[in-house]
Design an enzyme around this catalytic site. Structure first.
Site, PDB file in Angstrom:
ATOM      1  N   GLN A   1       1.018 -10.468   5.574  1.00 19.93           N
ATOM      2  CA  GLN A   1      -0.134 -10.859   6.384  1.00 19.93           C
ATOM      3  C   GLN A   1      -0.153 -12.372   6.573  1.00 19.93           C
ATOM      4  OE1 GLN A   1      -3.162  -9.052   3.813  1.00 19.93           O
ATOM      5  NE2 GLN A   1      -3.709  -7.696   5.502  1.00 19.93           N
TER       6      GLN A   1
ATOM      7  N   ARG B   1       0.864  -1.184   0.000  1.00 20.53           N
ATOM      8  CA  ARG B   1       0.000   0.000   0.000  1.00 20.53           C
ATOM      9  C   ARG B   1       0.899   1.232   0.000  1.00 20.53           C
ATOM     10  NH1 ARG B   1      -4.068  -2.110   3.675  1.00 20.53           N
ATOM     11  NH2 ARG B   1      -4.507  -4.208   2.919  1.00 20.53           N
TER      12      ARG B   1
ATOM     13  N   HIS C   1     -12.403 -14.308   6.131  1.00 20.87           N
ATOM     14  CA  HIS C   1     -11.025 -13.804   6.085  1.00 20.87           C
ATOM     15  C   HIS C   1     -10.498 -13.818   7.523  1.00 20.87           C
ATOM     16  CE1 HIS C   1     -11.833 -11.462   2.194  1.00 20.87           C
ATOM     17  NE2 HIS C   1     -13.042 -11.773   2.629  1.00 20.87           N
TER      18      HIS C   1
ATOM     19  N   LYS D   1     -16.602  -7.519  10.734  1.00 20.26           N
ATOM     20  CA  LYS D   1     -15.457  -8.260  11.250  1.00 20.26           C
ATOM     21  C   LYS D   1     -15.447  -8.274  12.768  1.00 20.26           C
ATOM     22  CE  LYS D   1     -12.562  -4.144  10.581  1.00 20.26           C
ATOM     23  NZ  LYS D   1     -11.220  -3.649  10.282  1.00 20.26           N
TER      24      LYS D   1
END
Length: 646
Positions: free
Chosen positions: A384, A366, A518, A472
């Site tokens: 990640q 990013r 996820h 989430k």
């Protein structure tokens, strides 16, 4: 009369126009003394705001997050007034509360603000605060507001007002000071008893490098001087634990201007540390039924257009990579999930074959603004511990709970036992921020809330904190310094399976959409290691330490015995090394202490004769002389006490 519903569900009647402060007084004088902010029907209001309709009221004190927000925002107004008085011609822009304190961005007509100016700013701000001036909100027309700031030549406030609707513009006044403001203040300046200016930095207007650079003044304030003193002591401890400082001292990672900002280079000890963390999670994942995959660092632009990531990250990310082929563009991947969707799509699946759990330590990119980069916690390239579970709707609840178990195992094994779970849901007033149907969002949000309840998690629901494709569950961890960090995250997603046309054949022989979970217990490896460094001060759990022991021969003639000890430890998978430099044992101990090595093993004439080692633990504890086998048992037992099997 109006009906006011309080947080405990009780309903009281008051005359129309009553204020939150009056409601507090009707409950108790003690409550009224402590109330500094309020929220009515979900909107932050002043304690003096007249309430004109039925609604729900929440009252906040300094001990509440919302109370601190009002306190610090109010202090930013006081500091802005001090800056106006000390720096004639200064142009004010914005001054919000942040997690710890506040900042105010200003355009100085001339000169600059440096650390030597902080005491004078603090003195002036406290002088204003002692005046016990009430914060008063008032409405203004757009024309009035524009006229005020145009007359002052303040193009920043003019720009803000031009983007506001007439009838929505308010000002806050206190003493001789006035500022464009939406509200959310404490009753008066006298509540502010301690102010500290912490730092100054450059900041572009509205975060755009093409705009003017402003001076950002950071500060914090408290209702008691004692609390400021305690906070400053905590800051000093935080400086000692700064992961950038410890990372350099422990030789874990570095940065290079030639390589590029925000792109960490892992040194041998740091790379070994990362590898141990990866292996730790891989072992647990294997038991939990995950399969490892590997995906490339780039993908065709269309991949991320399909997933929706290009719309979210495209403009603010690295620019597309063009190839010799006309109209062919690739992007550095901002997320791993689109690649995992394509892996799922390589073959048809039956409901009998689900769930499929794909895991990867995948590096993503990013383009963070240079001013926002910070050590390992804010970088441009990070790895990640990503995994994506493709399951049937009936499997969702169990799969989600299994991921909660795995995340709790990871946090517990690394000493992060103090946490709150946060269920991050949509902002219902801003549906444009999210993709997918309302029905799927409701199903996903309910699945997370129910799983959190069934697992007995202490959780809060935060509106507006969801990812653009799904809600989430975030784990908000409190570190050794009392700071809150978001570590592991688990997300439910009905949208990407739809966007990538993912299917499975059900028991009815028809095609159905899988649900996607996820999850990333570490989140970002870089950020996790940074927080772990600061949480432990570099004293990692014994199983994770780069070196668990260092052998210190008293003289050259004891090196052969030292090597024998080393061989024995290595045969038992204990990481150790010998310091055979021509230095005193005292100096070697001091350096081993600085390097955070858990055990120092001193070997001299007596130890060699008795076939023992003299043990000194990091921090100075003397464990005396014991056999190598006894020391091996000590290390293994300590590791087993903190690192349980999943």
């Amino acid at each position: 009369m109006i009906k006011i519903t309080l947080p405990d569900g009780s309903v009281r009647e008051y005359a129309e126009g009553t204020t939150p402060l009056a409601v507090a007084k009707s409950i108790s004088e003690g409550l009224a003394r402590n109330i500094i902010s309020a929220k009515f029907n979900g909107v932050t209001v002043e304690t003096a705001t007249p309430l004109k309709e039925d609604g729900s009221l929440v009252l906040y004190s300094w001990n509440d997050k919302e109370g601190k927000t009002a306190f610090w925002h109010s202090t930013s107004h006081v500091v802005a007034q001090a800056l106006e008085e000390l720096y004639p011609g200064v142009k004010l822009t914005i001054g919000p509360a942040i997690d710890n304190g506040f900042y105010y961005d200003v355009d100085l007509a001339e000169g600059s603000i440096s650390e030597k100016d902080f005491p004078e700013i603090e003195k002036k701000a406290l002088e204003i605060a002692r005046g016990k001036h009430d914060f008063k909100m008032r409405s203004a027309t757009k024309a009035e507001a524009l006229e005020l700031y145009r007359s002052q030549g303040n193009q920043y406030k003019v720009e803000l007002i031009e983007n506001l609707e007439d009838g929505t513009i308010t000002f806050c006044d206190h003493d001789t000071f006035t500022d464009l403001c939406r509200g959310g203040h404490i009753p008066n300046t006298g509540i502010i008893k301690a102010i500290k200016i912490l730092s100054v930095a450059g900041a572009y207007w509205r975060g755009n490098e093409k705009n003017n650079q402003l001076t950002r003044v950071y500060g914090i304030s408290f209702p008691k001087q004692k609390e400021l003193t305690e906070y400053l002591e905590l800051l000093e401890e935080a400086k000692k634990r700064d992961h950038r400082k410890l990372g350099k001292e422990l030789e874990l990672f570095t940065f290079s201007q030639k390589v590029g900002q925000g792109l960490p280079l892992w040194l041998p000890k740091g790379a070994a540390l990362r590898e141990r963390l990866e292996n730790f999670l891989k072992k647990a994942q294997k038991k939990a039924g995950y399969e490892m995959v590997v995906t490339p660092h780039i993908g065709q632009k269309e991949l991320y257009v399909t997933s929706g990531h290009y719309a979210k990250y495209g403009e603010d990310s690295f620019q597309p990579i063009k190839t010799p082929k006309e109209d062919e563009e690739f992007l550095l991947k901002p997320m791993n999930c689109p690649h995992h969707c394509e892996i799922y799509n390589t073959k048809p699946f039956s409901y009998r074959e689900l769930p499929k759990r794909y895991a990867e330590f995948g590096t993503v990119y990013r383009y963070e603004q240079s001013g926002e980069l910070h050590g390992l916690t804010r970088v441009r390239g990070f790895t990640q511990d990503d995994a994506h579970i493709f399951c049937t709707p009936d499997q969702l609840a169990d799969e989600f709970k299994n991921v909660i178990d795995l995340t709790l195992y990871v946090l517990g094994s690394l000493g992060f036992g103090n946490f709150t779970a946060q269920v991050s849901v949509r902002d219902l007033e801003k549906p444009e921020k999210y993709i997918g149907s309302v029905e799927n969002w409701e199903k996903a949000e309910n699945a997370i809330i129910n799983a959190a309840k069934e697992k007995g998690l202490d959780f809060v629901i935060e509106s507006g904190e969801a990812a653009f494709y799904g809600p989430k569950l975030d784990f908000m961890v409190k570190d050794a310094l009392g700071r809150n960090w978001q570590l592991g995250t688990i997300q439910v997603d009905y949208n990407l399976p739809e966007r990538f046309d993912l299917t499975y054949k059900g028991s009815d022989n028809e095609l159905h959409r899988p649900v996607m979970i996820h999850r990333a217990p570490f989140g970002s490896m870089e950020r996790f290691i940074a927080l772990l460094l600061e949480h432990t001060g570099g004293n990692f759990p014994l199983w994770l330490m780069p070196e668990q022991a260092i052998i210190l021969p008293v003289s050259e003639k004891h090196e052969i015995y030292a090597q024998k000890v080393l061989n024995s430890l290595e045969n038992n998978d204990i990481r150790a090394l010998i310091d055979n430099r021509n230095e005193t044992v005292g100096k070697k101990i001091r350096e081993a202490e600085m390097n955070k090595i858990p055990f120092m093993l001193i070997v001299g004439e007596n130890e060699e004769k008795e076939e023992t080692i003299s043990i000194r633990r990091h921090g100075g504890e003397d464990l005396g002389a014991i056999s190598v086998n006894a020391f091996t048992d000590l290390v293994i037992n300590e590791i087993n006490s903190t690192l349980k099997s999943f």
